[in-house]
Design a protein around this motif. Structure first.
Motif, PDB file in Angstrom:
ATOM      1  N   ILE A  33       0.871  -1.174   0.000  1.00 53.33           N
ATOM      2  CA  ILE A  33       0.000   0.000   0.000  1.00 53.33           C
ATOM      3  C   ILE A  33       0.906   1.221   0.000  1.00 53.33           C
ATOM      4  CG2 ILE A  33      -1.822   1.269   1.173  1.00 53.33           C
ATOM      5  CD1 ILE A  33      -2.660  -1.366   2.501  1.00 53.33           C
ATOM      6  N   SER A  34       0.897   1.954  -1.095  1.00 51.81           N
ATOM      7  CA  SER A  34       1.784   3.109  -1.220  1.00 51.81           C
ATOM      8  C   SER A  34       1.204   4.364  -0.581  1.00 51.81           C
ATOM      9  CB  SER A  34       2.078   3.383  -2.695  1.00 51.81           C
ATOM     10  OG  SER A  34       2.696   2.274  -3.305  1.00 51.81           O
ATOM     11  N   ALA A  35      -0.107   4.505  -0.628  1.00 48.64           N
ATOM     12  CA  ALA A  35      -0.738   5.715  -0.104  1.00 48.64           C
ATOM     13  C   ALA A  35      -2.242   5.523  -0.071  1.00 48.64           C
ATOM     14  CB  ALA A  35      -0.396   6.922  -0.980  1.00 48.64           C
ATOM     15  N   SER A  36      -2.894   6.340   0.742  1.00 43.55           N
ATOM     16  CA  SER A  36      -4.351   6.439   0.647  1.00 43.55           C
ATOM     17  C   SER A  36      -4.683   7.322  -0.547  1.00 43.55           C
ATOM     18  CB  SER A  36      -4.917   7.071   1.921  1.00 43.55           C
ATOM     19  OG  SER A  36      -4.506   8.433   2.022  1.00 43.55           O
ATOM     20  N   GLY A  37      -5.942   7.294  -0.970  1.00 41.60           N
ATOM     21  CA  GLY A  37      -6.352   8.150  -2.067  1.00 41.60           C
ATOM     22  C   GLY A  37      -6.121   9.620  -1.759  1.00 41.60           C
ATOM     23  N   GLU A  38      -6.419  10.024  -0.532  1.00 47.72           N
ATOM     24  CA  GLU A  38      -6.227  11.421  -0.135  1.00 47.72           C
ATOM     25  C   GLU A  38      -4.755  11.818  -0.198  1.00 47.72           C
ATOM     26  OE1 GLU A  38      -7.076  14.318   3.754  1.00 47.72           O
ATOM     27  OE2 GLU A  38      -7.572  12.174   3.827  1.00 47.72           O
ATOM     28  N   ALA A  39      -3.886  10.950   0.325  1.00 51.56           N
ATOM     29  CA  ALA A  39      -2.455  11.258   0.295  1.00 51.56           C
ATOM     30  C   ALA A  39      -1.930  11.286  -1.133  1.00 51.56           C
ATOM     31  CB  ALA A  39      -1.681  10.235   1.133  1.00 51.56           C
ATOM     32  N   PHE A  40      -2.412  10.365  -1.966  1.00 48.90           N
ATOM     33  CA  PHE A  40      -1.963  10.328  -3.361  1.00 48.90           C
ATOM     34  C   PHE A  40      -2.333  11.618  -4.079  1.00 48.90           C
ATOM     35  CE2 PHE A  40      -2.650   9.010  -7.863  1.00 48.90           C
ATOM     36  CZ  PHE A  40      -1.345   8.661  -8.163  1.00 48.90           C
ATOM     37  N   ARG A  41      -3.531  12.121  -3.845  1.00 50.60           N
ATOM     38  CA  ARG A  41      -3.930  13.380  -4.478  1.00 50.60           C
ATOM     39  C   ARG A  41      -3.003  14.512  -4.032  1.00 50.60           C
ATOM     40  NH1 ARG A  41      -8.368  15.445  -7.096  1.00 50.60           N
ATOM     41  NH2 ARG A  41      -9.576  13.533  -6.788  1.00 50.60           N
ATOM     42  N   GLU A  42      -2.678  14.563  -2.754  1.00 48.27           N
ATOM     43  CA  GLU A  42      -1.759  15.592  -2.256  1.00 48.27           C
ATOM     44  C   GLU A  42      -0.385  15.462  -2.915  1.00 48.27           C
ATOM     45  OE1 GLU A  42      -1.607  15.139   1.943  1.00 48.27           O
ATOM     46  OE2 GLU A  42      -3.553  16.100   2.313  1.00 48.27           O
ATOM     47  N   GLN A  43       0.093  14.225  -3.048  1.00 49.21           N
ATOM     48  CA  GLN A  43       1.412  13.996  -3.642  1.00 49.21           C
ATOM     49  C   GLN A  43       1.448  14.425  -5.091  1.00 49.21           C
ATOM     50  OE1 GLN A  43       1.952   9.839  -2.822  1.00 49.21           O
ATOM     51  NE2 GLN A  43       2.250  10.148  -0.633  1.00 49.21           N
ATOM     52  N   MET A  44       0.428  14.050  -5.858  1.00 51.64           N
ATOM     53  CA  MET A  44       0.392  14.421  -7.262  1.00 51.64           C
ATOM     54  C   MET A  44       0.249  15.936  -7.427  1.00 51.64           C
ATOM     55  SD  MET A  44       0.911  11.600  -8.882  1.00 51.64           S
ATOM     56  CE  MET A  44       1.936  11.190  -7.444  1.00 51.64           C
ATOM     57  N   SER A  45      -0.534  16.567  -6.584  1.00 55.01           N
ATOM     58  CA  SER A  45      -0.684  18.019  -6.656  1.00 55.01           C
ATOM     59  C   SER A  45       0.646  18.704  -6.371  1.00 55.01           C
ATOM     60  CB  SER A  45      -1.747  18.492  -5.656  1.00 55.01           C
ATOM     61  OG  SER A  45      -3.017  17.957  -5.974  1.00 55.01           O
ATOM     62  N   TYR A  46       1.389  18.173  -5.419  1.00 55.63           N
ATOM     63  CA  TYR A  46       2.701  18.731  -5.095  1.00 55.63           C
ATOM     64  C   TYR A  46       3.648  18.601  -6.289  1.00 55.63           C
ATOM     65  CZ  TYR A  46       7.292  19.232  -2.966  1.00 55.63           C
ATOM     66  OH  TYR A  46       8.579  19.620  -2.682  1.00 55.63           O
ATOM     67  N   LEU A  47       3.671  17.440  -6.920  1.00 56.01           N
ATOM     68  CA  LEU A  47       4.536  17.258  -8.089  1.00 56.01           C
ATOM     69  C   LEU A  47       4.168  18.237  -9.194  1.00 56.01           C
ATOM     70  CD1 LEU A  47       4.720  13.356  -8.431  1.00 56.01           C
ATOM     71  CD2 LEU A  47       6.354  14.874  -7.299  1.00 56.01           C
ATOM     72  N   LYS A  48       2.891  18.429  -9.396  1.00 58.99           N
ATOM     73  CA  LYS A  48       2.442  19.313 -10.467  1.00 58.99           C
ATOM     74  C   LYS A  48       2.847  20.764 -10.202  1.00 58.99           C
ATOM     75  CE  LYS A  48      -1.592  20.230 -13.367  1.00 58.99           C
ATOM     76  NZ  LYS A  48      -3.023  19.914 -13.610  1.00 58.99           N
ATOM     77  N   ARG A  49       2.867  21.151  -8.936  1.00 59.63           N
ATOM     78  CA  ARG A  49       3.226  22.530  -8.589  1.00 59.63           C
ATOM     79  C   ARG A  49       4.727  22.783  -8.649  1.00 59.63           C
ATOM     80  NH1 ARG A  49      -0.269  21.540  -4.272  1.00 59.63           N
ATOM     81  NH2 ARG A  49       1.514  21.550  -2.828  1.00 59.63           N
ATOM     82  N   HIS A  50       5.522  21.794  -8.244  1.00 56.53           N
ATOM     83  CA  HIS A  50       6.937  22.062  -7.987  1.00 56.53           C
ATOM     84  C   HIS A  50       7.910  21.340  -8.913  1.00 56.53           C
ATOM     85  CE1 HIS A  50       6.013  24.303  -4.345  1.00 56.53           C
ATOM     86  NE2 HIS A  50       5.165  23.341  -4.015  1.00 56.53           N
TER      87      HIS A  50
END
Length: 326
Positions: A33-50
């Motif tokens: 299990i790499s992440a919850s759905g909520e955490a995955f959304r945060e991670q992808m949003s961070y990548l997209k921003r930075h």
């Protein structure tokens, strides 16, 4: 400052994204299990921003044109092909306008059967037996009396199992299925592969699909003919089902004992242009790294700060590769 001085590409490695990172009564491998759905959304949003999210096709295009990949390039990958990739991760990626590479084992997409390693963990966690005996691994254990203890034992067993050759691994799992009357063909709703229809939908919506072999075998532990059949057969099946070329492979398990020079030769001969390992780290994408790209494993224990630090300075904050002995 670091982004301005390094050409390495970050390749993030996920397995499963579930609604919860700690599901109640979960009898499969929680380490996948790499992440919850909520955490995955945060991670992808961070990548997209930075950072600069890219696809493998874009990276290959840069290489073909003799150009350097942009600073801060990041690729998102998933191994195995669990159905939660479609149910949970894919809608998030689509909402954010991002893509990811999904490496799938085609034999499991065909059959719908759970993966052998997952089923081994499930059997240890679920069997009514009180003892586990596997003399080929030096194991004679009293099984734990709760799920947490059984998960720990299953994790240790799985690590030891991977030291065996392919025939030995398959024989041990088949023997336990029979002894404990837990046939893999029954399946389980918590561990299902995606379907071809789901993969085709994802591909139409901009996701990349790559090979993870046919039956999720450690390629370097197979005979040369069997290994080549895994590499070639998975590519042929994917291209037939998706109607598009498949250029990238991820070595199942992906550690230093999962692929070797012969494997790389077979991957190149089959027409793949890149391949990913599961060795931790980052590298520049160039001729000498094209068939052994390291990745950065993402795991459920990572909070937001840890994830961001790992992506920013991976040599300090990523997981070290686990090397098996024996």
């Amino acid at each position: 400052m670091r982004l301005g001085s390094r050409d390495d590409v970050r390749v993030l490695a996920y397995h499963r994204v579930l609604e919860s990172a700690d599901p109640s009564g979960f009898s499969f491998d929680t380490e996948l299990i790499s992440a919850s759905g909520e955490a995955f959304r945060e991670q992808m949003s961070y990548l997209k921003r930075h950072f600069v999210p890219m696809t493998f096709a874009q990276v290959l295009d840069y290489l073909d044109r003799g150009k350097r990949v942009p600073k801060g390039a990041v690729l998102v990958t998933f191994d195995d092909g669990y159905d939660d990739n479609y149910r949970v991760a894919f809608p998030i990626l689509r909402d954010l306008g991002m893509s990811a590479m999904f490496f799938v084992s085609t034999g499991h997409i065909d059959s719908g059967r759970p993966y052998a390693y997952d089923w081994l963990v499930h059997m240890v966690c679920s069997t009514a037996a009180s003892r586990l005996q596997a003399p080929e691994l030096g194991v004679d254990w009293k099984l734990g009396d709760n799920l947490i203890a059984r998960r720990a034992q299953a994790s240790e067993l799985l690590d030891r199992l991977k030291s065996l050759d392919d025939d030995g691994q398959s024989a041990l799992i088949a023997r336990l299925e029979q002894e404990w009357n837990l046939p893999r063909e029954k399946g389980h709703p918590d561990c299902k592969p995606m379907t071809w229809d789901q993969l085709r939908e994802m591909h139409r919506d901009g996701m990349e699909i790559g090979s993870h072999g046919v039956d999720h075998r450690m390629l370097a532990k197979l005979s040369n003919d069997h290994m080549r059949a895994e590499v070639q057969g998975s590519k042929q099946t994917l291209e037939r089902e998706l109607g598009a070329p498949v250029a990238v492979l991820s070595y199942p398990v992906g550690g230093p004992d999962a692929f070797d020079g012969q494997t790389i030769d077979a991957v190149q001969a089959a027409g793949y242009r890149m391949a990913c390992s599961y060795m931790a780290g980052t590298r520049a994408v160039e001729a000498k790294t094209l068939y052994s790209l390291p990745r950065l494993p993402v795991e459920r224990q990572m909070d937001r700060e840890w994830f961001e630090a790992m992506v920013a300075v991976p040599e300090m904050f990523s997981y070290a590769s686990r090397l098996r002995t024996g």
